[in-house]
Design an enzyme around this catalytic site. Sequence first.
Site, PDB file in Angstrom:
ATOM      1  N   TYR A 110     -15.295 -10.819   0.521  1.00 52.43           N
ATOM      2  CA  TYR A 110     -15.856  -9.487   0.264  1.00 52.43           C
ATOM      3  C   TYR A 110     -17.175  -9.570  -0.495  1.00 52.43           C
ATOM      4  O   TYR A 110     -18.111  -8.806  -0.239  1.00 52.43           O
ATOM      5  CB  TYR A 110     -14.867  -8.637  -0.542  1.00 52.43           C
ATOM      6  CG  TYR A 110     -13.789  -8.004   0.309  1.00 52.43           C
ATOM      7  CD1 TYR A 110     -14.085  -6.950   1.171  1.00 52.43           C
ATOM      8  CD2 TYR A 110     -12.491  -8.457   0.255  1.00 52.43           C
ATOM      9  CE1 TYR A 110     -13.109  -6.375   1.946  1.00 52.43           C
ATOM     10  CE2 TYR A 110     -11.502  -7.880   1.030  1.00 52.43           C
ATOM     11  CZ  TYR A 110     -11.811  -6.839   1.882  1.00 52.43           C
ATOM     12  OH  TYR A 110     -10.842  -6.272   2.657  1.00 52.43           O
ATOM     13  N   ARG A 129       0.825  -1.219   0.000  1.00 48.99           N
ATOM     14  CA  ARG A 129       0.000   0.000   0.000  1.00 48.99           C
ATOM     15  C   ARG A 129       0.861   1.272   0.000  1.00 48.99           C
ATOM     16  O   ARG A 129       0.489   2.271   0.628  1.00 48.99           O
ATOM     17  CB  ARG A 129      -0.939   0.018   1.210  1.00 48.99           C
ATOM     18  CG  ARG A 129      -1.839  -1.189   1.344  1.00 48.99           C
ATOM     19  CD  ARG A 129      -2.957  -1.138   0.300  1.00 48.99           C
ATOM     20  NE  ARG A 129      -4.026  -2.029   0.653  1.00 48.99           N
ATOM     21  CZ  ARG A 129      -5.204  -1.637   1.147  1.00 48.99           C
ATOM     22  NH1 ARG A 129      -5.463  -0.378   1.334  1.00 48.99           N
ATOM     23  NH2 ARG A 129      -6.125  -2.526   1.426  1.00 48.99           N
ATOM     24  N   ARG A 136      -7.168  12.339  -4.503  1.00 48.76           N
ATOM     25  CA  ARG A 136      -8.384  11.632  -4.100  1.00 48.76           C
ATOM     26  C   ARG A 136      -9.544  12.597  -3.853  1.00 48.76           C
ATOM     27  O   ARG A 136     -10.703  12.236  -4.039  1.00 48.76           O
ATOM     28  CB  ARG A 136      -8.048  10.809  -2.855  1.00 48.76           C
ATOM     29  CG  ARG A 136      -9.083   9.871  -2.389  1.00 48.76           C
ATOM     30  CD  ARG A 136      -9.375   8.732  -3.334  1.00 48.76           C
ATOM     31  NE  ARG A 136     -10.312   7.851  -2.648  1.00 48.76           N
ATOM     32  CZ  ARG A 136     -11.614   8.006  -2.681  1.00 48.76           C
ATOM     33  NH1 ARG A 136     -12.153   8.948  -3.391  1.00 48.76           N
ATOM     34  NH2 ARG A 136     -12.404   7.177  -1.992  1.00 48.76           N
ATOM     35  N   ASP A 188      -7.055  -2.045  -7.136  1.00 51.31           N
ATOM     36  CA  ASP A 188      -7.547  -2.665  -5.912  1.00 51.31           C
ATOM     37  C   ASP A 188      -7.877  -4.122  -6.195  1.00 51.31           C
ATOM     38  O   ASP A 188      -8.158  -4.489  -7.345  1.00 51.31           O
ATOM     39  CB  ASP A 188      -8.799  -1.949  -5.373  1.00 51.31           C
ATOM     40  CG  ASP A 188      -9.037  -2.340  -3.916  1.00 51.31           C
ATOM     41  OD1 ASP A 188      -8.352  -1.797  -3.036  1.00 51.31           O
ATOM     42  OD2 ASP A 188      -9.877  -3.228  -3.664  1.00 51.31           O
ATOM     43  N   ARG A 245      -3.177   6.433   1.166  1.00 42.81           N
ATOM     44  CA  ARG A 245      -3.708   7.534   1.965  1.00 42.81           C
ATOM     45  C   ARG A 245      -2.742   8.214   2.917  1.00 42.81           C
ATOM     46  O   ARG A 245      -3.007   9.311   3.383  1.00 42.81           O
ATOM     47  CB  ARG A 245      -4.928   7.029   2.760  1.00 42.81           C
ATOM     48  CG  ARG A 245      -6.129   6.821   1.881  1.00 42.81           C
ATOM     49  CD  ARG A 245      -7.242   6.143   2.636  1.00 42.81           C
ATOM     50  NE  ARG A 245      -6.863   4.773   2.985  1.00 42.81           N
ATOM     51  CZ  ARG A 245      -7.621   3.950   3.689  1.00 42.81           C
ATOM     52  NH1 ARG A 245      -8.770   4.371   4.170  1.00 42.81           N
ATOM     53  NH2 ARG A 245      -7.224   2.718   3.935  1.00 42.81           N
TER      54      ARG A 245
HETATM   55  C1  LIG Z   1      -2.251  -3.379  -3.519  1.00 43.24           C
HETATM   56  C2  LIG Z   1      -3.422  -2.462  -3.235  1.00 43.24           C
HETATM   57  C3  LIG Z   1      -4.628  -2.816  -2.600  1.00 43.24           C
HETATM   58  N1  LIG Z   1      -5.424  -1.698  -2.501  1.00 43.24           N
HETATM   59  C4  LIG Z   1      -4.759  -0.638  -3.044  1.00 43.24           C
HETATM   60  C5  LIG Z   1      -3.536  -1.100  -3.583  1.00 43.24           C
HETATM   61  C6  LIG Z   1      -2.579  -0.287  -4.452  1.00 43.24           C
HETATM   62  C7  LIG Z   1      -1.786   0.703  -3.712  1.00 43.24           C
HETATM   63  C8  LIG Z   1      -0.456   0.284  -3.222  1.00 43.24           C
HETATM   64  O1  LIG Z   1      -0.288  -0.798  -2.642  1.00 43.24           O
HETATM   65  O2  LIG Z   1       0.462   1.071  -3.366  1.00 43.24           O
HETATM   66  C9  LIG Z   1      -5.240   0.745  -3.118  1.00 43.24           C
HETATM   67  C10 LIG Z   1      -6.299   1.179  -2.173  1.00 43.24           C
HETATM   68  N2  LIG Z   1      -7.442   0.488  -1.840  1.00 43.24           N
HETATM   69  C11 LIG Z   1      -8.208   1.258  -0.986  1.00 43.24           C
HETATM   70  C12 LIG Z   1      -7.556   2.495  -0.769  1.00 43.24           C
HETATM   71  C13 LIG Z   1      -8.104   3.655   0.037  1.00 43.24           C
HETATM   72  C14 LIG Z   1      -9.325   4.111  -0.633  1.00 43.24           C
HETATM   73  C15 LIG Z   1      -9.619   5.567  -0.548  1.00 43.24           C
HETATM   74  O3  LIG Z   1      -8.829   6.374  -1.037  1.00 43.24           O
HETATM   75  O4  LIG Z   1     -10.714   5.891  -0.074  1.00 43.24           O
HETATM   76  C16 LIG Z   1      -6.371   2.457  -1.499  1.00 43.24           C
HETATM   77  C17 LIG Z   1      -5.351   3.551  -1.611  1.00 43.24           C
HETATM   78  C18 LIG Z   1      -9.516   0.869  -0.456  1.00 43.24           C
HETATM   79  C19 LIG Z   1      -9.586  -0.466   0.180  1.00 43.24           C
HETATM   80  N3  LIG Z   1      -9.550  -1.648  -0.487  1.00 43.24           N
HETATM   81  C20 LIG Z   1      -9.597  -2.675   0.400  1.00 43.24           C
HETATM   82  C21 LIG Z   1      -9.639  -2.134   1.696  1.00 43.24           C
HETATM   83  C22 LIG Z   1      -9.654  -2.923   2.998  1.00 43.24           C
HETATM   84  C23 LIG Z   1     -11.020  -2.957   3.555  1.00 43.24           C
HETATM   85  C24 LIG Z   1     -11.147  -3.884   4.752  1.00 43.24           C
HETATM   86  O5  LIG Z   1     -10.738  -3.472   5.840  1.00 43.24           O
HETATM   87  O6  LIG Z   1     -11.644  -4.978   4.580  1.00 43.24           O
HETATM   88  C25 LIG Z   1      -9.662  -0.741   1.566  1.00 43.24           C
HETATM   89  C26 LIG Z   1      -9.750   0.285   2.658  1.00 43.24           C
HETATM   90  C27 LIG Z   1      -9.496  -4.091   0.014  1.00 43.24           C
HETATM   91  C28 LIG Z   1      -8.103  -4.437  -0.289  1.00 43.24           C
HETATM   92  N4  LIG Z   1      -7.321  -3.850  -1.265  1.00 43.24           N
HETATM   93  C29 LIG Z   1      -6.076  -4.437  -1.289  1.00 43.24           C
HETATM   94  C30 LIG Z   1      -6.080  -5.468  -0.329  1.00 43.24           C
HETATM   95  C31 LIG Z   1      -4.952  -6.432  -0.129  1.00 43.24           C
HETATM   96  C32 LIG Z   1      -3.894  -5.837   0.724  1.00 43.24           C
HETATM   97  C33 LIG Z   1      -4.235  -5.774   2.187  1.00 43.24           C
HETATM   98  O7  LIG Z   1      -4.533  -6.821   2.764  1.00 43.24           O
HETATM   99  O8  LIG Z   1      -4.143  -4.672   2.719  1.00 43.24           O
HETATM  100  C34 LIG Z   1      -7.321  -5.454   0.324  1.00 43.24           C
HETATM  101  C35 LIG Z   1      -7.783  -6.358   1.429  1.00 43.24           C
HETATM  102  C36 LIG Z   1      -4.925  -4.180  -2.180  1.00 43.24           C
END
Ligand SMILES: Cc1c2[nH]c(c1CCC(=O)O)Cc1[nH]c(c(CCC(=O)O)c1C)Cc1[nH]c(c(CCC(=O)O)c1C)Cc1[nH]c(c(CCC(=O)O)c1C)C2
Length: 365
Positions: free
Chosen positions: A160, A30, A43, A81, A34
């Site tokens: 999910y 990640r 964003r 994502d 954020r």
């Molecule tokens: C690899 C990746 C992910 N998401 C994002 C990236 C790319 C950005 C990077 O890694 O640099 C952007 C990425 N994805 C998201 C964000 C924030 C969204 C926003 O700006 O509102 C960003 C920057 C949103 C997101 N998307 C997801 C969540 C988690 C929700 C939960 O708690 O169940 C969230 C908060 C699902 C998600 N998404 C991802 C995972 C696997 C990694 C992990 O376990 O952390 C998972 C579970 C993978």
Amino acid sequence: MIEFPPLKNDLILRAARGEKTERAPVWIMRQAGRYLPEFRKEREKHDFFTICRTPKLATLITLQPINRYDGLLDAAIIFSDILVIPQALGLIVEMVPNKGPHFPSPLETPADIDTKLNKNVDVYKELGYVFDALTMTRQALEGRVPLLGFIGAPWTLMAYMIEGGGSNNFSKAKTWLFKYPEESKRLLQIITDVAVDFLIGQIKAGAQMVQVFESWGGELSPHDFKTFSLPYISQIADRVKNKFKDDGLIPVPMTIFCKGSWYALESLSDIGYDTISLDWTIDPAYAKSVTKGKVTLQGNMDPCMLYGGDEAIRSTVKTMLEAFGTHEKYIVNLGHGILPTVDPEATRVFLETVHSVGLDLNKNR
Ligand SMILES: Cc1c2[nH]c(c1CCC(=O)O)Cc1[nH]c(c(CCC(=O)O)c1C)Cc1[nH]c(c(CCC(=O)O)c1C)Cc1[nH]c(c(CCC(=O)O)c1C)C2
């Protein structure tokens, strides 16, 4: 084949292939997200999935940490994502700011597999925007570091798709596993088939290494992990690698991250992945002894250590590098994604320490 600029830093690819490295490479799960003010600024202007679907924006954001920490990161990961696969399968996913993903109409009963899902997914049509983003980003990187692609693993995506978002106990998704095991396997197989095509497309579009995120692996008992996760992540590695071998091409390195599945480490080292990403609950010596040098290890500092102050970060990194060893089969990372409230300067301390301690330890070998 698309032509790309020559690679100037292949440290992470060498580490993944088990070759010697002058220091351990580093990237952060990640890393584009954020905690970076430059990401939050973009964003404010755009919806999350609009960014994913607009290659120019995805490229801009993927490069943000590479530019900010110039020379300190050894890989870029494409901005996207894991939930783009459920979207390609026909489900609506919204990203609620400061809350996370939300499915307004998740899968409720197995009958929904046939009524709510598109089972003939053409990944080029549904997810071509990710391929375009990868190609554009790899060009824009100008060979500074390798570009990583990724997918969510089938069980995590199924969770999910049924829970409709994040969950504390996964009771709805687990109800499926335990009440409708055969239908659950059917769903897992549908997701797997799309995941395989999607990863192959990502690699063809320019991904130089790929990671499979089984973020909710640790929610399963060892037995259920063997039934509902392992066969599918194993299939993904096999099918993706065989596709490239059959075409006379060298497959790119593949990483598996099963958060919380410490019990599966040995099995994970035998299913075709080059690298296993570890969460912070796993002791490096234990991981090394169980995997017996068959794979490269990645990880695993507690993401909250970045709140601990510079001295705590430096000493933890040093201990971690000493334990994993810095000259082969090791890629530095956190044990899970970087948290949104981390100070980007703490991240810099982490990265700088990985470089200085890594070089030092190798010099003294
Ligand atoms: C690899 C990746 C992910 N998401 C994002 C990236 C790319 C950005 C990077 O890694 O640099 C952007 C990425 N994805 C998201 C964000 C924030 C969204 C926003 O700006 O509102 C960003 C920057 C949103 C997101 N998307 C997801 C969540 C988690 C929700 C939960 O708690 O169940 C969230 C908060 C699902 C998600 N998404 C991802 C995972 C696997 C990694 C992990 O376990 O952390 C998972 C579970 C993978």
